[in-house]
Design a protein around this motif. Structure first.
Motif, short mmCIF file in Angstrom:
data_model
loop_
_atom_site.label_atom_id
_atom_site.label_comp_id
_atom_site.label_asym_id
_atom_site.label_seq_id
_atom_site.Cartn_x
_atom_site.Cartn_y
_atom_site.Cartn_z
N PHE B 156 9.55 -19.91 17.17
CA PHE B 156 9.67 -18.90 16.11
C PHE B 156 9.22 -17.53 16.61
O PHE B 156 9.73 -16.50 16.16
N THR B 159 12.16 -16.45 19.10
CA THR B 159 13.46 -16.35 18.41
C THR B 159 13.21 -16.40 16.91
O THR B 159 13.37 -17.46 16.28
N PRO B 160 12.81 -15.28 16.31
CA PRO B 160 12.46 -15.34 14.88
C PRO B 160 13.66 -15.54 13.95
O PRO B 160 13.49 -16.05 12.85
N ASP B 161 14.87 -15.17 14.38
CA ASP B 161 16.02 -15.25 13.47
C ASP B 161 16.48 -16.69 13.31
O ASP B 161 16.67 -17.41 14.29
N GLY B 162 16.70 -17.09 12.05
CA GLY B 162 17.19 -18.44 11.79
C GLY B 162 17.06 -18.77 10.32
O GLY B 162 16.88 -17.88 9.48
N SER B 163 17.13 -20.07 10.01
CA SER B 163 17.11 -20.52 8.60
C SER B 163 15.76 -20.31 7.95
O SER B 163 15.66 -20.27 6.73
N ILE B 164 14.69 -20.28 8.75
CA ILE B 164 13.35 -20.15 8.19
C ILE B 164 12.91 -18.70 8.37
O ILE B 164 12.88 -18.20 9.49
N PHE B 175 7.98 -24.19 4.54
CA PHE B 175 8.42 -24.97 5.70
C PHE B 175 7.32 -25.94 6.13
O PHE B 175 7.57 -27.14 6.35
#
Lengths: 185, 185
Positions: B156, B159-164, B175
């Motif tokens: 996280f 790579t902070p970008d995503g579903s959470i 989460f």
């Protein structure tokens, strides 16, 4: 005739596998694809964008192979466990990935971390679509669980050393059964 | 008088925070610590080893701060949830980490991935010791769960970008409650 992105991406993957990341250029990809530099740049605005698109497509192919391997398994739980096992095994043996991890580790890693959102999203969507196909009905969000799996798989790929023996299929299977399957409810 | 490793590591952290990874050298660290180059090399055989030791110690300090923040919470489950929330928040605001992620991302990332086993092990051991302190009695292996948490937190961070939505404390809390706490049994 419109240019097929796959033609460009095939050439990019071949260049990467043969020459590694540092020595792959948009010029060389264009030459291999039999296209002009300008044509390739019209579809992919930079080497970064082109490499990222190639890796996104390779990750989709990669997951396609996993799905083919687990096709005969009847339940979503068994598919997740064996998919995780086969996935980590493939990571250790994939020609492009092992080539790049050996020859260009510090070039490859940003594509799986700082610029990894595309690969993570593509791989996660693929898992979710496969789960939907077997009629999964978990109450948790399958997108979140899929993303967890993909993030862990990338972490195990880049840092294999730890409590979980990722080079041992049985250990990976036990991990998936004990720590991932319980979240599929 | 034996040389205190902490003296060297403090100087290393100060150099990294002030000058970034690329411009930090064993020579500069020695000068800042008031030691000879040879003395530093006797304890840390290369810049890589020195930087890794500094990052391992910083990650222990980092987790120490998290533990202080969650100290008042009575159950292991609440401590895990808030620890994960506070941890990801600290990652976004830590002076050294944010400095290096901005100035030297492609230098920092290998220390959290290809050469990340030390940081992962140190952070995981810290979580396990904290869990033991509150008398946790899960049937799963706390080392494996701790390592999962650390691997996800690193993912996280990089790579902070995503579903959470990792920049949103409430989303991180949901989460942790939904996907990590259920494994603490």
């Amino acid at each position: 005739m419109p240019v097929d992105d796959d033609l460009i991406l095939d050439a990019a993957v071949d260049e990467l596998r043969d020459y590694g990341l540092k020595r792959t250029s948009v010029d060389n990809v264009a030459r291999r694809a039999g296209l002009s530099r300008a044509t390739v740049y019209r579809r992919f605005e930079s080497k970064n964008v082109l490499v990222q698109a190639a890796l996104v497509r390779e990750s989709a192919r990669f997951f396609g192979e996993i799905v083919a391997a687990i096709g005969p398994l009847p339940t979503a739980e068994e598919r997740l466990v064996e998919g995780f096992v086969v996935g980590l095994r493939k990571v250790r043996t994939d020609a492009l990935l092992t080539r790049l991890l050996v020859s260009d580790p510090e070039e490859l890693v940003p594509y799986l971390t700082l610029r990894g959102a595309g690969v993570i999203a593509a791989a996660s969507e693929f898992l979710v679509s496969q789960y939907a196909e077997v009629g999964g009905t978990m109450t948790r969000d399958p997108h979140v669980l899929a993303e967890m799996l993909v993030r862990l798989a990338i972490s195990f790929t880049l840092t294999p050393d730890g409590s979980i023996a990722v080079a041992d299929d049985d250990a990976v299977r036990d991990f998936a059964r004990g720590y991932l399957v319980p979240l599929m409810s």
